[in-house]
Design an enzyme around this catalytic site. Structure first.
Site, mmCIF file in Angstrom:
data_model
loop_
_atom_site.group_PDB
_atom_site.id
_atom_site.type_symbol
_atom_site.label_atom_id
_atom_site.label_comp_id
_atom_site.label_asym_id
_atom_site.label_seq_id
_atom_site.Cartn_x
_atom_site.Cartn_y
_atom_site.Cartn_z
ATOM 1 N N HIS A 5 36.398 26.817 78.920
ATOM 2 C CA HIS A 5 36.091 26.586 80.334
ATOM 3 C C HIS A 5 37.014 25.572 80.989
ATOM 4 O O HIS A 5 36.844 25.262 82.169
ATOM 5 C CB HIS A 5 34.642 26.096 80.479
ATOM 6 C CG HIS A 5 33.666 26.895 79.674
ATOM 7 N ND1 HIS A 5 33.226 26.499 78.428
ATOM 8 C CD2 HIS A 5 33.082 28.088 79.916
ATOM 9 C CE1 HIS A 5 32.395 27.408 77.938
ATOM 10 N NE2 HIS A 5 32.297 28.381 78.820
ATOM 11 N N GLY A 21 29.322 19.154 92.730
ATOM 12 C CA GLY A 21 29.039 20.512 92.291
ATOM 13 C C GLY A 21 30.054 21.514 92.807
ATOM 14 O O GLY A 21 30.486 22.409 92.085
ATOM 15 N N ARG A 25 34.598 20.727 97.342
ATOM 16 C CA ARG A 25 34.369 19.300 97.571
ATOM 17 C C ARG A 25 35.265 18.476 96.648
ATOM 18 O O ARG A 25 35.779 17.422 97.035
ATOM 19 C CB ARG A 25 32.898 18.932 97.376
ATOM 20 C CG ARG A 25 32.571 17.512 97.851
ATOM 21 C CD ARG A 25 31.085 17.228 97.744
ATOM 22 N NE ARG A 25 30.334 18.147 98.571
ATOM 23 C CZ ARG A 25 29.063 18.499 98.343
ATOM 24 N NH1 ARG A 25 28.437 18.022 97.277
ATOM 25 N NH2 ARG A 25 28.441 19.332 99.141
ATOM 26 N N ARG A 44 37.978 29.610 86.100
ATOM 27 C CA ARG A 44 36.782 30.026 86.845
ATOM 28 C C ARG A 44 36.676 29.363 88.216
ATOM 29 O O ARG A 44 35.588 29.293 88.802
ATOM 30 C CB ARG A 44 35.506 29.749 86.025
ATOM 31 C CG ARG A 44 35.404 30.569 84.745
ATOM 32 C CD ARG A 44 34.193 30.162 83.921
ATOM 33 N NE ARG A 44 34.069 30.983 82.727
ATOM 34 C CZ ARG A 44 33.247 32.018 82.593
ATOM 35 N NH1 ARG A 44 32.466 32.355 83.602
ATOM 36 N NH2 ARG A 44 33.209 32.706 81.466
ATOM 37 N N ARG A 88 27.810 11.909 88.936
ATOM 38 C CA ARG A 88 27.595 13.104 89.741
ATOM 39 C C ARG A 88 27.398 12.686 91.190
ATOM 40 O O ARG A 88 26.679 11.716 91.499
ATOM 41 C CB ARG A 88 26.358 13.863 89.250
ATOM 42 C CG ARG A 88 25.825 14.862 90.276
ATOM 43 C CD ARG A 88 24.814 15.836 89.736
ATOM 44 N NE ARG A 88 23.925 16.328 90.772
ATOM 45 C CZ ARG A 88 24.270 17.120 91.789
ATOM 46 N NH1 ARG A 88 25.518 17.509 91.932
ATOM 47 N NH2 ARG A 88 23.377 17.517 92.679
ATOM 48 N N ILE A 89 28.055 13.394 92.102
ATOM 49 C CA ILE A 89 27.791 13.219 93.525
ATOM 50 C C ILE A 89 27.440 14.584 94.090
ATOM 51 O O ILE A 89 28.110 15.571 93.822
ATOM 52 C CB ILE A 89 28.986 12.587 94.279
ATOM 53 C CG1 ILE A 89 30.262 13.411 94.084
ATOM 54 C CG2 ILE A 89 29.206 11.157 93.843
ATOM 55 C CD1 ILE A 89 31.404 12.960 94.969
ATOM 56 N N GLY A 90 26.347 14.644 94.816
ATOM 57 C CA GLY A 90 25.921 15.942 95.294
ATOM 58 C C GLY A 90 24.918 15.843 96.424
ATOM 59 O O GLY A 90 24.666 14.781 96.982
ATOM 60 N N SER A 91 24.346 16.974 96.722
ATOM 61 C CA SER A 91 23.343 17.063 97.777
ATOM 62 C C SER A 91 21.963 17.182 97.151
ATOM 63 O O SER A 91 21.819 17.554 95.989
ATOM 64 C CB SER A 91 23.626 18.263 98.681
ATOM 65 O OG SER A 91 23.698 19.454 97.900
ATOM 66 N N GLU A 184 17.063 18.099 93.052
ATOM 67 C CA GLU A 184 18.372 18.731 92.927
ATOM 68 C C GLU A 184 18.355 19.602 91.687
ATOM 69 O O GLU A 184 17.287 19.892 91.156
ATOM 70 C CB GLU A 184 19.506 17.696 92.954
ATOM 71 C CG GLU A 184 19.388 16.572 91.941
ATOM 72 C CD GLU A 184 19.912 16.972 90.583
ATOM 73 O OE1 GLU A 184 21.130 17.007 90.372
ATOM 74 O OE2 GLU A 184 19.082 17.222 89.675
ATOM 75 N N MET A 185 19.536 20.049 91.180
ATOM 76 C CA MET A 185 19.527 21.092 90.155
ATOM 77 C C MET A 185 20.423 20.804 88.940
ATOM 78 O O MET A 185 20.568 21.661 88.077
ATOM 79 C CB MET A 185 19.956 22.429 90.768
ATOM 80 C CG MET A 185 19.036 22.919 91.862
ATOM 81 S SD MET A 185 19.614 24.476 92.624
ATOM 82 C CE MET A 185 19.462 25.604 91.245
ATOM 83 N N GLU A 186 21.041 19.618 88.858
ATOM 84 C CA GLU A 186 22.002 19.359 87.793
ATOM 85 C C GLU A 186 21.770 18.095 86.979
ATOM 86 O O GLU A 186 22.226 17.994 85.835
ATOM 87 C CB GLU A 186 23.424 19.284 88.374
ATOM 88 C CG GLU A 186 23.984 20.575 88.906
ATOM 89 C CD GLU A 186 23.540 20.899 90.325
ATOM 90 O OE1 GLU A 186 23.449 22.099 90.671
ATOM 91 O OE2 GLU A 186 23.252 19.945 91.083
ATOM 92 N N ASP A 209 18.500 18.385 103.135
ATOM 93 C CA ASP A 209 17.333 19.101 103.650
ATOM 94 C C ASP A 209 16.095 18.339 103.191
ATOM 95 O O ASP A 209 16.170 17.454 102.342
ATOM 96 C CB ASP A 209 17.286 20.560 103.184
ATOM 97 C CG ASP A 209 17.270 20.696 101.672
ATOM 98 O OD1 ASP A 209 16.251 20.338 101.045
ATOM 99 O OD2 ASP A 209 18.274 21.167 101.102
ATOM 100 N N ARG A 222 27.970 19.705 104.380
ATOM 101 C CA ARG A 222 27.784 19.467 102.949
ATOM 102 C C ARG A 222 29.123 19.214 102.261
ATOM 103 O O ARG A 222 29.224 18.388 101.368
ATOM 104 C CB ARG A 222 27.106 20.677 102.299
ATOM 105 C CG ARG A 222 25.628 20.825 102.618
ATOM 106 C CD ARG A 222 25.119 22.161 102.076
ATOM 107 N NE ARG A 222 23.732 22.402 102.437
ATOM 108 C CZ ARG A 222 22.714 22.343 101.590
ATOM 109 N NH1 ARG A 222 22.926 22.038 100.339
ATOM 110 N NH2 ARG A 222 21.483 22.591 101.993
#
Length: 240
Positions: A5, A21, A25, A44, A88-91, A184-186, A209, A222
Site C-alpha cells: 500500500h 483522511g 487535504r 491507490r 490524525r487531523i480530520g472532521s 468520527e470513523m478512524e 456537522d 472540509r
C-alpha cells in the site's frame, strides 16, 4: 523497501506524520505549508508528502476513510517505516449542543463498538486512549497560539453517523460515563495500533456537522477551511 500500500523507500517518511483522511487535504497541506516537498507515495491515490515545516522534517499522508483503511496505513507507518508519532487531523460530528462548526476538538479516549481490536489482536477492547504526551504538547501549543481547544472523548463509528437510522439508539450503547463530545470513523484504529506497537498517536478534529445544528460544512470547506487545526498540528509537531 515498499509495502502493498506504500511505495515509499526507507528514509522517505519522517518520524512524525500528520494524517488527514482526504488525499486532497494532504496535497493542500503539503503545497501550502511545507517547503522542499517530495511526493513519496501515490499508491491507490493515497498521497504522502515529505518536506520541512520551519526546518523540521514532517510527512503528510492520507489515511482514507474508516478504521480498516486507517489501520492498514498506521500499522505500516509504525511497523515498517519507523514512524514514532502520528497526529490524525480530520472532521467530526459534534455531540454536544454548545459546539459550533469548525470548533477544534482533541480526543482523549475513543470508544468503538466494533471488533477492530478483537480481529487484529484477539483483544475485546472497545476503549483506547490517545498518547498523553502528544496530547499535552498539542494542548500547550494551543494555549501559546491562543487557539481554543476542546478536549473530550470521541466515538468511532463503523458507518457515517449522519446516515444512521437511529443515532439515539446507538448512543444508548455507549458506556454511560463516557460522555462523547464528537464522532468520527478512524481514531480507534489509530490509537489501538499505536498502543499495540508502543508508538504515539493523537487526534485533532474540526466540527463539520452536528446533531444539534442544521448547517453542514461543504466539501470545499472540509478540504480547505480547516487551517487553524492544520497549523495547530504542524506547530505541535515542532515540539515533538
Amino acid at each position: 523497501m515498499s509495502t502493498p500500500h506504500n511505495e515509499a523507500n526507507l528514509g522517505d517518511i519522517a518520524k512524525t506524520v500528520i494524517m488527514p483522511g482526504d488525499p486532497l487535504r494532504a496535497q493542500y497541506i503539503a503545497e501550502n505549508f511545507l517547503e522542499n516537498v517530495k511526493l513519496v507515495n501515490q499508491v491507490r491515490g493515497m498521497y504522502a508528502y515529505t518536506g520541512t515545516y520551519q526546518g523540521k522534517s514532517l510527512t503528510i499522508m492520507a489515511s482514507g476513510m474508516g478504521m480498516p483503511s486507517m489501520g492498514i496505513y498506521s500499522y505500516e507507518l509504525y511497523h515498517f517505516y519507523g514512524v514514532e508519532n502520528i497526529i490524525r487531523i480530520g472532521s467530526c460530528g459534534g455531540y454536544q449542543p454548545d459546539l459550533k462548526l469548525f470548533d477544534i476538538i482533541l480526543s482523549e479516549k475513543v470508544f468503538s463498538e466494533g471488533n477492530f481490536a478483537l480481529t487484529l489482536n484477539n483483544d475485546p477492547c472497545h476503549i483506547v486512549e490517545a498518547s498523553r504526551n502528544l496530547n499535552s504538547k498539542i494542548s500547550d501549543t494551543a494555549k501559546k497560539s491562543e487557539i481554543s481547544l476542546i478536549q473530550g472523548n470521541t466515538v468511532c463509528t463503523d458507518c457515517f453517523d449522519v446516515y444512521m437510522t437511529n443515532v439515539n439508539e446507538f448512543l444508548t450503547r455507549i458506556p454511560q460515563d463516557f460522555n462523547p463530545v464528537s464522532a468520527e470513523m478512524e481514531a480507534f484504529a489509530l490509537f489501538y495500533v499505536a498502543k499495540l506497537l508502543h508508538k504515539n498517536a493523537a487526534c485533532l478534529m474540526s466540527v463539520v456537522d452536528s446533531k444539534y445544528i442544521k448547517d453542514i460544512a461543504t466539501p470545499e470547506q472540509r478540504q480547505n477551511g480547516l487551517n487553524d487545526m492544520i497549523r495547530l498540528a504542524l506547530d505541535s509537531a515542532l515540539n515533538i
